[in-house]
Design a protein around this motif. Structure first.
Motif, mmCIF file in Angstrom:
data_model
loop_
_atom_site.group_PDB
_atom_site.id
_atom_site.type_symbol
_atom_site.label_atom_id
_atom_site.label_comp_id
_atom_site.label_asym_id
_atom_site.label_seq_id
_atom_site.Cartn_x
_atom_site.Cartn_y
_atom_site.Cartn_z
ATOM 1 N N ALA A 201 -5.404 -2.668 10.392
ATOM 2 C CA ALA A 201 -5.481 -4.133 10.379
ATOM 3 C C ALA A 201 -4.221 -4.732 11.005
ATOM 4 O O ALA A 201 -4.293 -5.708 11.760
ATOM 5 C CB ALA A 201 -5.675 -4.645 8.953
ATOM 6 N N MET A 202 -3.077 -4.124 10.733
ATOM 7 C CA MET A 202 -1.823 -4.591 11.322
ATOM 8 C C MET A 202 -1.846 -4.381 12.832
ATOM 9 O O MET A 202 -1.464 -5.260 13.607
ATOM 10 C CB MET A 202 -0.638 -3.844 10.701
ATOM 11 C CG MET A 202 0.704 -4.240 11.257
ATOM 12 S SD MET A 202 1.111 -5.942 10.821
ATOM 13 C CE MET A 202 2.794 -6.032 11.372
ATOM 14 N N ASP B 132 -1.397 8.314 5.193
ATOM 15 C CA ASP B 132 -2.834 8.583 5.290
ATOM 16 C C ASP B 132 -3.650 7.829 4.240
ATOM 17 O O ASP B 132 -4.856 7.661 4.398
ATOM 18 C CB ASP B 132 -3.117 10.086 5.211
ATOM 19 C CG ASP B 132 -2.673 10.709 3.900
ATOM 20 O OD1 ASP B 132 -1.570 10.381 3.423
ATOM 21 O OD2 ASP B 132 -3.432 11.536 3.354
ATOM 22 N N LYS B 133 -3.008 7.343 3.193
ATOM 23 C CA LYS B 133 -3.697 6.559 2.160
ATOM 24 C C LYS B 133 -3.808 5.083 2.547
ATOM 25 O O LYS B 133 -4.482 4.316 1.878
ATOM 26 C CB LYS B 133 -2.940 6.649 0.823
ATOM 27 C CG LYS B 133 -2.731 8.036 0.314
ATOM 28 C CD LYS B 133 -3.931 8.526 -0.415
ATOM 29 C CE LYS B 133 -3.615 9.885 -1.024
ATOM 30 N NZ LYS B 133 -4.726 10.446 -1.713
ATOM 31 N N CYS B 134 -3.150 4.692 3.624
ATOM 32 C CA CYS B 134 -3.084 3.275 4.012
ATOM 33 C C CYS B 134 -3.596 3.028 5.429
ATOM 34 O O CYS B 134 -3.229 2.033 6.054
ATOM 35 C CB CYS B 134 -1.631 2.792 3.887
ATOM 36 S SG CYS B 134 -0.970 2.927 2.221
ATOM 37 N N VAL B 135 -4.464 3.890 5.919
ATOM 38 C CA VAL B 135 -4.900 3.749 7.308
ATOM 39 C C VAL B 135 -5.628 2.437 7.570
ATOM 40 O O VAL B 135 -5.513 1.866 8.656
ATOM 41 C CB VAL B 135 -5.753 4.959 7.777
ATOM 42 C CG1 VAL B 135 -4.904 6.199 7.898
ATOM 43 C CG2 VAL B 135 -6.947 5.179 6.889
ATOM 44 N N VAL C 92 -4.319 4.458 17.265
ATOM 45 C CA VAL C 92 -5.460 4.004 16.478
ATOM 46 C C VAL C 92 -5.422 4.732 15.136
ATOM 47 O O VAL C 92 -5.374 5.959 15.092
ATOM 48 C CB VAL C 92 -6.786 4.285 17.220
ATOM 49 C CG1 VAL C 92 -7.978 3.861 16.386
ATOM 50 C CG2 VAL C 92 -6.793 3.575 18.563
ATOM 51 N N TYR C 93 -5.438 3.981 14.046
ATOM 52 C CA TYR C 93 -5.361 4.574 12.712
ATOM 53 C C TYR C 93 -6.730 4.937 12.166
ATOM 54 O O TYR C 93 -6.853 5.844 11.364
ATOM 55 C CB TYR C 93 -4.639 3.622 11.749
ATOM 56 C CG TYR C 93 -3.185 3.465 12.103
ATOM 57 C CD1 TYR C 93 -2.240 4.366 11.652
ATOM 58 C CD2 TYR C 93 -2.758 2.438 12.932
ATOM 59 C CE1 TYR C 93 -0.902 4.247 11.992
ATOM 60 C CE2 TYR C 93 -1.424 2.300 13.282
ATOM 61 C CZ TYR C 93 -0.503 3.204 12.810
ATOM 62 O OH TYR C 93 0.811 3.090 13.161
ATOM 63 N N CYS D 238 0.824 -1.204 0.000
ATOM 64 C CA CYS D 238 0.000 0.000 0.000
ATOM 65 C C CYS D 238 0.864 1.263 0.000
ATOM 66 O O CYS D 238 0.617 2.189 -0.778
ATOM 67 C CB CYS D 238 -0.942 -0.003 1.208
ATOM 68 S SG CYS D 238 -2.060 1.409 1.253
ATOM 69 N N LEU D 239 1.861 1.301 0.864
ATOM 70 C CA LEU D 239 2.730 2.472 0.915
ATOM 71 C C LEU D 239 3.466 2.676 -0.404
ATOM 72 O O LEU D 239 3.564 3.807 -0.900
ATOM 73 C CB LEU D 239 3.726 2.337 2.069
ATOM 74 C CG LEU D 239 3.136 2.472 3.474
ATOM 75 C CD1 LEU D 239 4.179 2.124 4.517
ATOM 76 C CD2 LEU D 239 2.566 3.865 3.705
#
Length: 73
Positions: A36-37, A28-31, A59-60, A19-20
Motif C-alpha cells: 500500500a505504501m 513478511d508479516k506486513c506485505v 513489488v511486495y 505493523c512491524l
C-alpha cells in the motif's frame, strides 16, 4: 496550513511502523501495508517525504496473489 503541507503517504508510513512493531519487525508479516505504501509512493513520490527510501520497483504482493501466481514460490 495548506493541504500541500500534509504528506499524502504519511498514514501508510505509520501503518508500516505499527505493523512491524506488532510483528516483531518481520517484514513478511506486513506485505500488504508495504505494498500500500509503494502504491501511494508510485502516485505521490514527488510530493511525499515519506517515500524517500521506498524502492518503487519492489513489488511486495504479486498482482494475482491467489490466482495464477506463476512467478511465485
Amino acid at each position: 496550513m495548506s493541504s500541500r503541507s500534509k504528506d499524502p503517504c504519511k498514514v501508510n508510513a505509520c501503518r508500516i511502523q505499527k505493523c512491524l512493531n506488532e510483528n516483531n519487525y518481520q517484514e513478511d508479516k506486513c506485505v500488504e501495508v508495504l505494498e500500500a505504501m509503494r502504491q501511494c509512493c508510485l502516485k505521490w513520490h514527488k510530493e511525499s517525504l515519506c517515500c524517500s527510501g521506498i524502492d518503487l520497483n519492489k513489488v511486495y504482493l504479486p498482482a494475482n496473489k491467489g490466482a495464477n501466481a506463476s512467478s511465485g514460490k
